[in-house]
Design a protein around this motif. Structure first.
Motif, PDB file in Angstrom:
ATOM      1  N   ALA A  39       0.802  -1.219   0.000  1.00  0.00           N
ATOM      2  CA  ALA A  39       0.000   0.000   0.000  1.00  0.00           C
ATOM      3  C   ALA A  39       0.836   1.271   0.000  1.00  0.00           C
ATOM      4  O   ALA A  39       0.472   2.252  -0.653  1.00  0.00           O
ATOM      5  CB  ALA A  39      -0.940   0.004   1.212  1.00  0.00           C
ATOM      6  N   TYR A  40       1.944   1.284   0.718  1.00  0.00           N
ATOM      7  CA  TYR A  40       2.611   2.547   0.982  1.00  0.00           C
ATOM      8  C   TYR A  40       3.965   2.760   0.312  1.00  0.00           C
ATOM      9  O   TYR A  40       4.433   3.887   0.255  1.00  0.00           O
ATOM     10  CB  TYR A  40       2.735   2.773   2.484  1.00  0.00           C
ATOM     11  CG  TYR A  40       1.396   3.019   3.130  1.00  0.00           C
ATOM     12  CD1 TYR A  40       0.618   4.114   2.766  1.00  0.00           C
ATOM     13  CD2 TYR A  40       0.892   2.143   4.082  1.00  0.00           C
ATOM     14  CE1 TYR A  40      -0.619   4.340   3.347  1.00  0.00           C
ATOM     15  CE2 TYR A  40      -0.337   2.365   4.681  1.00  0.00           C
ATOM     16  CZ  TYR A  40      -1.079   3.463   4.306  1.00  0.00           C
ATOM     17  OH  TYR A  40      -2.297   3.685   4.874  1.00  0.00           O
ATOM     18  N   SER A  42       5.947   3.551  -2.701  1.00  0.00           N
ATOM     19  CA  SER A  42       5.723   3.957  -4.086  1.00  0.00           C
ATOM     20  C   SER A  42       6.639   3.172  -5.017  1.00  0.00           C
ATOM     21  O   SER A  42       6.270   2.871  -6.149  1.00  0.00           O
ATOM     22  CB  SER A  42       5.918   5.467  -4.254  1.00  0.00           C
ATOM     23  OG  SER A  42       7.166   5.851  -3.742  1.00  0.00           O
ATOM     24  N   LEU A  99      -5.190  -2.448  -2.681  1.00  0.00           N
ATOM     25  CA  LEU A  99      -4.958  -1.223  -1.913  1.00  0.00           C
ATOM     26  C   LEU A  99      -4.419  -0.070  -2.754  1.00  0.00           C
ATOM     27  O   LEU A  99      -3.653   0.760  -2.260  1.00  0.00           O
ATOM     28  CB  LEU A  99      -4.024  -1.524  -0.739  1.00  0.00           C
ATOM     29  CG  LEU A  99      -4.609  -2.497   0.282  1.00  0.00           C
ATOM     30  CD1 LEU A  99      -3.540  -2.995   1.234  1.00  0.00           C
ATOM     31  CD2 LEU A  99      -5.754  -1.850   1.038  1.00  0.00           C
ATOM     32  N   LYS A 100      -4.842  -0.017  -4.024  1.00  0.00           N
ATOM     33  CA  LYS A 100      -4.467   1.148  -4.839  1.00  0.00           C
ATOM     34  C   LYS A 100      -4.945   2.419  -4.155  1.00  0.00           C
ATOM     35  O   LYS A 100      -4.315   3.460  -4.229  1.00  0.00           O
ATOM     36  CB  LYS A 100      -5.062   1.047  -6.239  1.00  0.00           C
ATOM     37  CG  LYS A 100      -4.316   0.058  -7.104  1.00  0.00           C
ATOM     38  CD  LYS A 100      -4.847   0.050  -8.509  1.00  0.00           C
ATOM     39  CE  LYS A 100      -4.163  -1.054  -9.250  1.00  0.00           C
ATOM     40  NZ  LYS A 100      -3.692  -0.675 -10.539  1.00  0.00           N
ATOM     41  N   LYS A 101      -6.097   2.308  -3.515  1.00  0.00           N
ATOM     42  CA  LYS A 101      -6.616   3.383  -2.674  1.00  0.00           C
ATOM     43  C   LYS A 101      -6.832   2.781  -1.289  1.00  0.00           C
ATOM     44  O   LYS A 101      -7.565   1.811  -1.141  1.00  0.00           O
ATOM     45  CB  LYS A 101      -7.933   3.925  -3.241  1.00  0.00           C
ATOM     46  CG  LYS A 101      -8.504   5.039  -2.422  1.00  0.00           C
ATOM     47  CD  LYS A 101      -9.790   5.581  -2.992  1.00  0.00           C
ATOM     48  CE  LYS A 101     -10.291   6.677  -2.081  1.00  0.00           C
ATOM     49  NZ  LYS A 101     -11.596   7.154  -2.468  1.00  0.00           N
ATOM     50  N   VAL A 102      -6.178   3.352  -0.283  1.00  0.00           N
ATOM     51  CA  VAL A 102      -6.284   2.825   1.077  1.00  0.00           C
ATOM     52  C   VAL A 102      -7.519   3.407   1.746  1.00  0.00           C
ATOM     53  O   VAL A 102      -7.663   4.624   1.853  1.00  0.00           O
ATOM     54  CB  VAL A 102      -5.019   3.149   1.901  1.00  0.00           C
ATOM     55  CG1 VAL A 102      -5.186   2.706   3.344  1.00  0.00           C
ATOM     56  CG2 VAL A 102      -3.800   2.499   1.270  1.00  0.00           C
ATOM     57  N   ASN A 103      -8.405   2.525   2.162  1.00  0.00           N
ATOM     58  CA  ASN A 103      -9.544   2.913   2.992  1.00  0.00           C
ATOM     59  C   ASN A 103      -9.903   1.722   3.873  1.00  0.00           C
ATOM     60  O   ASN A 103      -9.372   0.621   3.703  1.00  0.00           O
ATOM     61  CB  ASN A 103     -10.734   3.422   2.164  1.00  0.00           C
ATOM     62  CG  ASN A 103     -11.314   2.378   1.237  1.00  0.00           C
ATOM     63  OD1 ASN A 103     -11.475   1.215   1.588  1.00  0.00           O
ATOM     64  ND2 ASN A 103     -11.641   2.785   0.017  1.00  0.00           N
ATOM     65  N   ARG A 106     -11.140  -1.554   2.124  1.00  0.00           N
ATOM     66  CA  ARG A 106     -10.090  -2.225   1.349  1.00  0.00           C
ATOM     67  C   ARG A 106      -9.049  -2.881   2.261  1.00  0.00           C
ATOM     68  O   ARG A 106      -8.528  -3.947   1.954  1.00  0.00           O
ATOM     69  CB  ARG A 106      -9.428  -1.241   0.392  1.00  0.00           C
ATOM     70  CG  ARG A 106     -10.335  -0.881  -0.775  1.00  0.00           C
ATOM     71  CD  ARG A 106      -9.657   0.168  -1.658  1.00  0.00           C
ATOM     72  NE  ARG A 106     -10.516   0.532  -2.761  1.00  0.00           N
ATOM     73  CZ  ARG A 106     -10.368   0.059  -3.991  1.00  0.00           C
ATOM     74  NH1 ARG A 106      -9.414  -0.791  -4.264  1.00  0.00           N
ATOM     75  NH2 ARG A 106     -11.184   0.453  -4.949  1.00  0.00           N
ATOM     76  N   GLU A 170      -1.485   6.140   9.143  1.00  0.00           N
ATOM     77  CA  GLU A 170      -2.464   7.177   8.804  1.00  0.00           C
ATOM     78  C   GLU A 170      -2.483   8.277   9.874  1.00  0.00           C
ATOM     79  O   GLU A 170      -2.603   9.456   9.544  1.00  0.00           O
ATOM     80  CB  GLU A 170      -3.856   6.560   8.618  1.00  0.00           C
ATOM     81  CG  GLU A 170      -3.983   5.728   7.350  1.00  0.00           C
ATOM     82  CD  GLU A 170      -3.760   6.521   6.069  1.00  0.00           C
ATOM     83  OE1 GLU A 170      -4.226   7.689   5.982  1.00  0.00           O
ATOM     84  OE2 GLU A 170      -3.120   5.987   5.147  1.00  0.00           O
ATOM     85  N   LYS A 180       2.574  12.490   3.667  1.00  0.00           N
ATOM     86  CA  LYS A 180       1.543  12.189   2.671  1.00  0.00           C
ATOM     87  C   LYS A 180       2.108  11.999   1.272  1.00  0.00           C
ATOM     88  O   LYS A 180       1.573  11.239   0.486  1.00  0.00           O
ATOM     89  CB  LYS A 180       0.473  13.283   2.645  1.00  0.00           C
ATOM     90  CG  LYS A 180      -0.357  13.307   3.891  1.00  0.00           C
ATOM     91  CD  LYS A 180      -1.393  14.414   3.832  1.00  0.00           C
ATOM     92  CE  LYS A 180      -2.124  14.479   5.158  1.00  0.00           C
ATOM     93  NZ  LYS A 180      -3.080  15.555   5.206  1.00  0.00           N
ATOM     94  N   ALA A 182       3.847  10.640  -1.813  1.00  0.00           N
ATOM     95  CA  ALA A 182       4.238   9.266  -2.147  1.00  0.00           C
ATOM     96  C   ALA A 182       5.616   9.194  -2.725  1.00  0.00           C
ATOM     97  O   ALA A 182       6.196  10.057  -3.213  1.00  0.00           O
ATOM     98  CB  ALA A 182       3.242   8.661  -3.126  1.00  0.00           C
TER      99      ALA A 182
END
Length: 182
Positions: A39-40, A42, A99-103, A106, A170, A180, A182
Protein backbone atom coordinates in the motif's frame (compact mmCIF):
# COMPACT_ATOMS: atom_id res chain seq x y z
CA UNK A 1 16.47 8.38 3.76
CA UNK A 2 13.24 10.37 3.73
CA UNK A 3 10.89 10.40 6.71
CA UNK A 4 8.13 8.46 4.91
CA UNK A 5 10.44 5.62 3.88
CA UNK A 6 12.02 5.54 7.33
CA UNK A 7 8.63 5.37 9.07
CA UNK A 8 7.24 2.64 6.79
CA UNK A 9 10.42 0.58 7.19
CA UNK A 10 10.46 1.12 10.95
CA UNK A 11 6.84 0.01 11.31
CA UNK A 12 7.57 -3.12 9.25
CA UNK A 13 10.55 -3.94 11.43
CA UNK A 14 8.57 -3.40 14.63
CA UNK A 15 5.79 -5.65 13.37
CA UNK A 16 8.30 -8.34 12.44
CA UNK A 17 10.08 -8.17 15.78
CA UNK A 18 6.73 -8.37 17.58
CA UNK A 19 6.90 -12.09 16.73
CA UNK A 20 9.21 -12.34 19.76
CA UNK A 21 6.29 -11.43 22.05
CA UNK A 22 4.36 -14.51 23.22
CA UNK A 23 1.25 -14.94 21.06
CA UNK A 24 -1.20 -17.64 19.96
CA UNK A 25 -0.19 -19.85 17.03
CA UNK A 26 -0.65 -18.11 13.67
CA UNK A 27 -1.36 -14.71 15.26
CA UNK A 28 1.38 -13.08 13.23
CA UNK A 29 2.10 -9.94 11.19
CA UNK A 30 2.89 -11.77 7.93
CA UNK A 31 -0.14 -10.71 5.89
CA UNK A 32 -0.32 -7.22 7.36
CA UNK A 33 3.36 -6.51 6.67
CA UNK A 34 2.93 -7.59 3.06
CA UNK A 35 -0.20 -5.50 2.58
CA UNK A 36 1.32 -2.48 4.32
CA UNK A 37 4.36 -2.57 2.05
CA UNK A 38 2.15 -2.95 -1.02
CA UNK A 39 0.00 0.00 0.00
CA UNK A 40 2.61 2.55 0.98
CA UNK A 41 5.86 1.95 -0.89
CA UNK A 42 5.72 3.96 -4.09
CA UNK A 43 8.71 1.93 -5.29
CA UNK A 44 7.05 -1.47 -5.66
CA UNK A 45 10.38 -3.30 -5.54
CA UNK A 46 10.63 -2.08 -1.94
CA UNK A 47 7.09 -3.36 -1.36
CA UNK A 48 8.45 -6.85 -1.95
CA UNK A 49 11.97 -6.55 -0.56
CA UNK A 50 11.50 -4.73 2.76
CA UNK A 51 8.66 -6.83 4.23
CA UNK A 52 10.61 -9.98 3.30
CA UNK A 53 13.82 -8.57 4.75
CA UNK A 54 12.11 -7.52 8.00
CA UNK A 55 10.49 -10.94 8.28
CA UNK A 56 13.86 -12.61 7.60
CA UNK A 57 15.42 -10.64 10.48
CA UNK A 58 12.59 -11.76 12.76
CA UNK A 59 13.03 -15.36 11.56
CA UNK A 60 16.66 -15.19 12.65
CA UNK A 61 15.59 -14.03 16.11
CA UNK A 62 12.67 -16.44 16.47
CA UNK A 63 14.57 -19.50 15.24
CA UNK A 64 17.78 -18.83 17.14
CA UNK A 65 16.37 -17.47 20.39
CA UNK A 66 12.78 -18.62 20.92
CA UNK A 67 13.06 -21.95 19.12
CA UNK A 68 16.79 -22.58 19.56
CA UNK A 69 16.09 -25.81 21.48
CA UNK A 70 14.41 -27.28 18.39
CA UNK A 71 17.51 -26.93 16.20
CA UNK A 72 21.01 -28.38 16.48
CA UNK A 73 22.75 -25.12 15.60
CA UNK A 74 22.34 -21.65 14.16
CA UNK A 75 19.42 -21.46 11.72
CA UNK A 76 20.00 -19.03 8.87
CA UNK A 77 16.91 -19.98 6.87
CA UNK A 78 13.77 -21.60 8.28
CA UNK A 79 12.80 -25.01 6.97
CA UNK A 80 10.06 -24.51 4.38
CA UNK A 81 10.76 -20.77 4.26
CA UNK A 82 9.90 -20.63 0.56
CA UNK A 83 6.22 -21.34 1.29
CA UNK A 84 5.97 -18.55 3.87
CA UNK A 85 7.98 -16.10 1.80
CA UNK A 86 6.10 -17.17 -1.35
CA UNK A 87 2.84 -16.43 0.45
CA UNK A 88 4.17 -13.00 1.41
CA UNK A 89 5.04 -12.29 -2.23
CA UNK A 90 1.55 -13.36 -3.34
CA UNK A 91 0.01 -11.12 -0.66
CA UNK A 92 2.09 -8.14 -1.85
CA UNK A 93 0.86 -8.73 -5.41
CA UNK A 94 -2.76 -8.90 -4.20
CA UNK A 95 -2.21 -5.85 -2.00
CA UNK A 96 -0.91 -3.78 -4.90
CA UNK A 97 -4.26 -4.28 -6.62
CA UNK A 98 -6.57 -4.24 -3.58
CA UNK A 99 -4.96 -1.22 -1.91
CA UNK A 100 -4.47 1.15 -4.84
CA UNK A 101 -6.62 3.38 -2.67
CA UNK A 102 -6.28 2.82 1.08
CA UNK A 103 -9.54 2.91 2.99
CA UNK A 104 -11.11 0.92 5.81
CA UNK A 105 -13.07 -1.49 3.60
CA UNK A 106 -10.09 -2.23 1.35
CA UNK A 107 -7.77 -2.83 4.30
CA UNK A 108 -10.29 -5.24 5.87
CA UNK A 109 -10.77 -6.98 2.50
CA UNK A 110 -7.01 -7.11 2.06
CA UNK A 111 -6.55 -8.64 5.52
CA UNK A 112 -9.06 -11.40 4.75
CA UNK A 113 -7.47 -11.98 1.34
CA UNK A 114 -4.03 -12.19 2.96
CA UNK A 115 -5.30 -14.77 5.45
CA UNK A 116 -6.80 -16.90 2.70
CA UNK A 117 -3.69 -16.68 0.50
CA UNK A 118 -1.44 -17.59 3.41
CA UNK A 119 -3.70 -20.51 4.37
CA UNK A 120 -3.76 -21.88 0.82
CA UNK A 121 -0.03 -21.48 0.10
CA UNK A 122 1.43 -22.47 3.46
CA UNK A 123 -0.74 -25.54 3.85
CA UNK A 124 0.00 -26.62 0.29
CA UNK A 125 3.65 -26.44 1.35
CA UNK A 126 2.95 -28.60 4.39
CA UNK A 127 1.12 -31.15 2.25
CA UNK A 128 3.72 -31.32 -0.51
CA UNK A 129 6.90 -31.20 1.57
CA UNK A 130 6.29 -33.22 4.73
CA UNK A 131 5.71 -36.94 5.22
CA UNK A 132 2.77 -36.20 7.54
CA UNK A 133 0.25 -36.36 4.69
CA UNK A 134 0.10 -38.74 1.74
CA UNK A 135 0.52 -37.08 -1.64
CA UNK A 136 -2.99 -38.07 -2.59
CA UNK A 137 -6.28 -36.24 -2.77
CA UNK A 138 -7.25 -37.60 0.65
CA UNK A 139 -3.88 -36.48 2.09
CA UNK A 140 -4.39 -33.05 0.54
CA UNK A 141 -7.86 -32.73 2.09
CA UNK A 142 -6.64 -34.06 5.44
CA UNK A 143 -3.86 -31.44 5.50
CA UNK A 144 -6.25 -28.55 4.90
CA UNK A 145 -8.84 -29.90 7.34
CA UNK A 146 -6.15 -30.18 10.03
CA UNK A 147 -5.21 -26.54 9.40
CA UNK A 148 -8.73 -25.13 9.83
CA UNK A 149 -8.46 -24.67 13.63
CA UNK A 150 -5.48 -22.34 13.09
CA UNK A 151 -7.14 -20.20 10.41
CA UNK A 152 -9.11 -17.99 12.78
CA UNK A 153 -5.91 -16.83 14.47
CA UNK A 154 -4.40 -16.00 11.07
CA UNK A 155 -7.43 -13.82 10.35
CA UNK A 156 -7.32 -12.18 13.78
CA UNK A 157 -3.56 -11.57 13.45
CA UNK A 158 -3.93 -10.03 10.01
CA UNK A 159 -6.80 -7.81 11.17
CA UNK A 160 -4.95 -6.74 14.32
CA UNK A 161 -1.65 -6.00 12.62
CA UNK A 162 -3.36 -4.24 9.70
CA UNK A 163 -5.18 -2.08 12.23
CA UNK A 164 -1.94 -1.23 14.01
CA UNK A 165 0.25 -0.66 10.93
CA UNK A 166 -2.27 1.19 8.79
CA UNK A 167 -3.71 3.04 11.79
CA UNK A 168 -0.32 4.26 13.02
CA UNK A 169 0.77 5.33 9.56
CA UNK A 170 -2.46 7.18 8.80
CA UNK A 171 -2.27 8.89 12.21
CA UNK A 172 1.35 9.86 11.49
CA UNK A 173 0.31 11.27 8.10
CA UNK A 174 -2.35 13.33 9.85
CA UNK A 175 0.20 14.71 12.34
CA UNK A 176 3.09 15.13 9.87
CA UNK A 177 1.69 16.27 6.49
CA UNK A 178 5.01 15.76 4.67
CA UNK A 179 4.47 11.97 5.10
CA UNK A 180 1.54 12.19 2.67
CA UNK A 181 3.74 12.59 -0.40
CA UNK A 182 4.24 9.27 -2.15
Amino acid sequence: MNKRLLLITGLLLLAAISRMIPHPYNFAPIGAMSLFGAAYFSNKRLAFILPLLAFFVSDLLVNNILYADYYSGFVFISPGFYWTYGAMIAIVVAGIFILKKVNFKRVIGGAFSASVLFFIISNFGVWISTPTYDLTLSGFVACYVAAIPFFHMTVLGDLFYCGVLFGLFEFAKYKVPELKAA
